[in-house]
Motif scaffolding. Structure first.
Motif, PDB file in Angstrom:
ATOM      1  N   THR A  87      -7.545  48.404  -0.476  1.00 19.99           N
ATOM      2  CA  THR A  87      -6.852  48.570   0.234  1.00 19.99           C
ATOM      3  C   THR A  87      -6.008  48.456  -0.789  1.00 19.99           C
ATOM      4  O   THR A  87      -4.266  49.350  -0.537  1.00 19.99           O
ATOM      5  CB  THR A  87      -7.037  48.171   2.170  1.00 19.99           C
ATOM      6  OG1 THR A  87      -7.858  48.332   2.514  1.00 19.99           O
ATOM      7  CG2 THR A  87      -6.046  49.051   2.746  1.00 19.99           C
ATOM      8  N   TYR A  88      -5.765  47.150  -0.895  1.00 21.68           N
ATOM      9  CA  TYR A  88      -4.179  46.403  -1.669  1.00 21.68           C
ATOM     10  C   TYR A  88      -3.658  47.165  -2.425  1.00 21.68           C
ATOM     11  O   TYR A  88      -2.517  48.094  -3.439  1.00 21.68           O
ATOM     12  CB  TYR A  88      -4.010  45.408  -1.543  1.00 21.68           C
ATOM     13  CG  TYR A  88      -3.366  44.436  -0.183  1.00 21.68           C
ATOM     14  CD1 TYR A  88      -2.312  44.021  -0.564  1.00 21.68           C
ATOM     15  CD2 TYR A  88      -4.049  44.006   0.404  1.00 21.68           C
ATOM     16  CE1 TYR A  88      -2.072  43.440   0.190  1.00 21.68           C
ATOM     17  CE2 TYR A  88      -3.973  43.439   1.713  1.00 21.68           C
ATOM     18  CZ  TYR A  88      -2.412  42.948   1.630  1.00 21.68           C
ATOM     19  OH  TYR A  88      -1.656  42.556   2.683  1.00 21.68           O
ATOM     20  N   THR A  89      -4.970  47.751  -3.309  1.00 19.34           N
ATOM     21  CA  THR A  89      -4.650  48.762  -4.629  1.00 19.34           C
ATOM     22  C   THR A  89      -4.021  49.674  -4.066  1.00 19.34           C
ATOM     23  O   THR A  89      -2.989  50.514  -5.227  1.00 19.34           O
ATOM     24  CB  THR A  89      -5.956  48.847  -5.185  1.00 19.34           C
ATOM     25  OG1 THR A  89      -6.338  47.226  -5.261  1.00 19.34           O
ATOM     26  CG2 THR A  89      -6.064  49.673  -6.987  1.00 19.34           C
ATOM     27  N   GLN A  90      -4.336  50.615  -3.093  1.00 18.24           N
ATOM     28  CA  GLN A  90      -4.093  51.909  -2.699  1.00 18.24           C
ATOM     29  C   GLN A  90      -2.869  51.810  -2.520  1.00 18.24           C
ATOM     30  O   GLN A  90      -2.398  52.839  -2.223  1.00 18.24           O
ATOM     31  CB  GLN A  90      -5.738  52.696  -2.315  1.00 18.24           C
ATOM     32  CG  GLN A  90      -6.408  52.922  -3.595  1.00 18.24           C
ATOM     33  CD  GLN A  90      -6.357  53.516  -4.620  1.00 18.24           C
ATOM     34  OE1 GLN A  90      -6.390  54.387  -4.598  1.00 18.24           O
ATOM     35  NE2 GLN A  90      -7.152  52.796  -5.195  1.00 18.24           N
ATOM     36  N   ASN A  91      -2.677  50.938  -1.316  1.00 17.62           N
ATOM     37  CA  ASN A  91      -1.893  51.173  -0.595  1.00 17.62           C
ATOM     38  C   ASN A  91      -0.075  50.594  -1.182  1.00 17.62           C
ATOM     39  O   ASN A  91       1.602  50.581  -0.712  1.00 17.62           O
ATOM     40  CB  ASN A  91      -2.300  50.364   0.798  1.00 17.62           C
ATOM     41  CG  ASN A  91      -2.952  51.739   1.231  1.00 17.62           C
ATOM     42  OD1 ASN A  91      -3.091  52.128   0.802  1.00 17.62           O
ATOM     43  ND2 ASN A  91      -3.257  51.296   2.827  1.00 17.62           N
ATOM     44  N   ILE A  92      -0.115  48.905  -2.238  1.00 14.07           N
ATOM     45  CA  ILE A  92       0.639  48.808  -2.080  1.00 14.07           C
ATOM     46  C   ILE A  92       0.843  48.954  -4.285  1.00 14.07           C
ATOM     47  O   ILE A  92       1.677  48.931  -4.433  1.00 14.07           O
ATOM     48  CB  ILE A  92      -0.275  46.957  -2.719  1.00 14.07           C
ATOM     49  CG1 ILE A  92       0.518  46.649  -0.490  1.00 14.07           C
ATOM     50  CG2 ILE A  92       1.316  46.221  -3.217  1.00 14.07           C
ATOM     51  CD1 ILE A  92       2.245  47.036   0.267  1.00 14.07           C
ATOM     52  N   SER A  93      -0.216  48.953  -4.818  1.00 15.63           N
ATOM     53  CA  SER A  93       0.203  49.010  -6.390  1.00 15.63           C
ATOM     54  C   SER A  93       0.025  50.044  -6.863  1.00 15.63           C
ATOM     55  O   SER A  93       1.354  50.804  -7.372  1.00 15.63           O
ATOM     56  CB  SER A  93      -1.275  48.298  -7.001  1.00 15.63           C
ATOM     57  OG  SER A  93      -1.956  46.913  -7.014  1.00 15.63           O
ATOM     58  N   ALA A  94      -0.500  50.516  -5.899  1.00 19.46           N
ATOM     59  CA  ALA A  94       0.441  52.843  -5.617  1.00 19.46           C
ATOM     60  C   ALA A  94       1.801  52.641  -5.219  1.00 19.46           C
ATOM     61  O   ALA A  94       2.024  53.540  -6.454  1.00 19.46           O
ATOM     62  CB  ALA A  94      -0.601  53.386  -5.401  1.00 19.46           C
ATOM     63  N   MET A  95       2.082  51.962  -4.274  1.00 19.83           N
ATOM     64  CA  MET A  95       2.981  51.928  -4.075  1.00 19.83           C
ATOM     65  C   MET A  95       4.317  51.917  -5.083  1.00 19.83           C
ATOM     66  O   MET A  95       5.112  52.650  -5.507  1.00 19.83           O
ATOM     67  CB  MET A  95       3.552  52.456  -2.861  1.00 19.83           C
ATOM     68  CG  MET A  95       4.321  52.149  -2.562  1.00 19.83           C
ATOM     69  SD  MET A  95       5.086  52.072  -0.924  1.00 19.83           S
ATOM     70  CE  MET A  95       6.294  52.737  -0.233  1.00 19.83           C
ATOM     71  N   VAL A  96       4.224  50.926  -5.880  1.00 20.59           N
ATOM     72  CA  VAL A  96       5.201  49.626  -6.471  1.00 20.59           C
ATOM     73  C   VAL A  96       4.945  50.846  -7.458  1.00 20.59           C
ATOM     74  O   VAL A  96       5.821  51.138  -8.131  1.00 20.59           O
ATOM     75  CB  VAL A  96       4.913  48.419  -6.978  1.00 20.59           C
ATOM     76  CG1 VAL A  96       5.045  47.884  -8.614  1.00 20.59           C
ATOM     77  CG2 VAL A  96       4.731  47.814  -6.042  1.00 20.59           C
ATOM     78  N   SER A  97       3.815  51.249  -8.474  1.00 18.34           N
ATOM     79  CA  SER A  97       4.030  53.224  -9.524  1.00 18.34           C
ATOM     80  C   SER A  97       4.588  53.222  -9.264  1.00 18.34           C
ATOM     81  O   SER A  97       5.961  54.179  -9.827  1.00 18.34           O
ATOM     82  CB  SER A  97       2.113  53.037  -9.378  1.00 18.34           C
ATOM     83  OG  SER A  97       2.378  53.938 -10.744  1.00 18.34           O
ATOM     84  N   LEU A  98       4.528  54.425  -7.664  1.00 22.54           N
ATOM     85  CA  LEU A  98       5.392  55.652  -7.175  1.00 22.54           C
ATOM     86  C   LEU A  98       6.524  54.942  -8.024  1.00 22.54           C
ATOM     87  O   LEU A  98       8.063  55.283  -8.373  1.00 22.54           O
ATOM     88  CB  LEU A  98       5.268  56.017  -5.937  1.00 22.54           C
ATOM     89  CG  LEU A  98       5.841  56.689  -5.644  1.00 22.54           C
ATOM     90  CD1 LEU A  98       5.837  58.346  -6.485  1.00 22.54           C
ATOM     91  CD2 LEU A  98       5.651  57.050  -4.055  1.00 22.54           C
TER      92      LEU A  98
END
Length: 317
Positions: A87-98
């Motif tokens: 959940t943290y990878t898809q919702n936080i790490s991905a948002m940081v990348s975006l």
């Protein structure tokens, strides 16, 4: 004016894409199809099949856009307890990348899909934007962190943003698009009735008029139009509030949903009754006054209309 919709092949995302198109705004979609469906995509809308963690693909999707509606992510609150790192990878790490790729591309507008999950089980009779967040799942925590990311990034680079906190999104604005979540009340009821089974009410001893829990249900088409209003406001340079609740201000009980299902479908059934589920709040209703003021937000559908649209779109084959 072209906007990128992340998660644009999902139930909510595809409605947002349709709302943008109906308002004459060009759209690009990025979605890894982990929960989105190819058949929900709008014909003629450019589509990049990728996860936001793929920086190169995200960079390509951002070419020529003036803003982003960010809906992509892992959305199952209950399951997030079992899969917190996912959940943290898809919702936080991905948002940081975006956000990093947006800054590199000079894209300075973003509408973020947040959630009522940031409130947990609120004590307020009616939730407002001033109600203190108290997320009680990794999912809710990631949505709150997402809001923090926006605020922090806006201090570092040019960024105009707002976060829309959704409550219970239901119904359909297009008979080809339906909510396929195995955890949401409307699709659960539709699925059971399609199979000739009887839906169940969990908890009839809540301190509410009919003993069942009351939640705030909003129609997905109304929700989608709020994204268009927010995007147009940000694109014009208007400063919006950092967060808005997209709630009806009233609420509907589970028993009222069951009654609507019986009226709409013509299937005469009496729901079975079971004990409350742990942590299920008796009442969660939100004020949408701020969104009404700034985004012309309004929940325009009755409970019967909400369920009728969900039932029409539900696959029965």
């Amino acid at each position: 004016m072209t906007w990128l919709v992340t998660g644009g092949a999902g139930y909510i995302g595809s409605h947002v894409v349709r709302a943008f198109a109906a308002d004459g705004i060009d759209v690009v979609v990025i979605d890894d199809l982990s929960s989105g469906k190819p058949e929900f995509l709008v014909e003629g809308v450019p589509f990049v099949e990728a996860n936001l963690l793929d920086s190169a693909a995200t960079r390509k999707a951002l070419e020529g856009v003036s803003g982003v509606v960010h809906l992509a992510g892992y959305k199952y609150a209950g399951v997030s307890v079992e899969k917190p790192m996912h959940t943290y990878t898809q919702n936080i790490s991905a948002m940081v990348s975006l956000l990093n790729e947006m800054a590199a591309a000079g894209v300075a507008n973003i509408v973020f899909s947040s959630s009522a999950g940031v409130y947990g089980t609120p004590k307020d009779e009616v939730v407002t934007e001033q109600t203190a967040p108290d997320p009680q799942s990794p999912y809710g925590e990631t949505k709150q962190v997402g809001e923090w990311l926006l605020a922090d990034q806006a201090k570092a680079v040019p960024l105009n943003y707002t976060a829309l906190r959704y409550f219970n999104v239901v119904g359909s604005g297009d008979p080809k698009v339906y909510d396929a979540s195995p955890y949401n009340l409307f699709p659960i009821v539709c699925n059971l009735l399609t199979q000739g089974k009887i839906p169940q009410i969990y908890g009839t001893d809540h301190p509410t008029p009919d003993g069942t829990s009351i939640k705030d249900y909003v129609h997905v088409a109304d929700l989608a139009r709020a994204h268009v209003a927010a995007a147009r406001a940000l694109d014009s340079g208007k400063t919006l509030e950092p967060v808005y609740n997209l709630g009806s201000g009233t609420g509907t009980s589970v028993r009222e949903i069951m009654d609507a299902a019986r009226r709409v479908t013509g299937i005469d059934f009496t729901p079975t009754e079971g004990p409350r589920r742990p942590g299920d709040p008796s009442r969660v209703v939100a004020s949408g006054e701020l969104a009404a003021r700034d985004l012309e937000w309004k929940n325009t559908h009755t409970v019967d209309e909400m369920f009728a649209s969900a039932w029409e779109a539900w696959p029965k084959g």
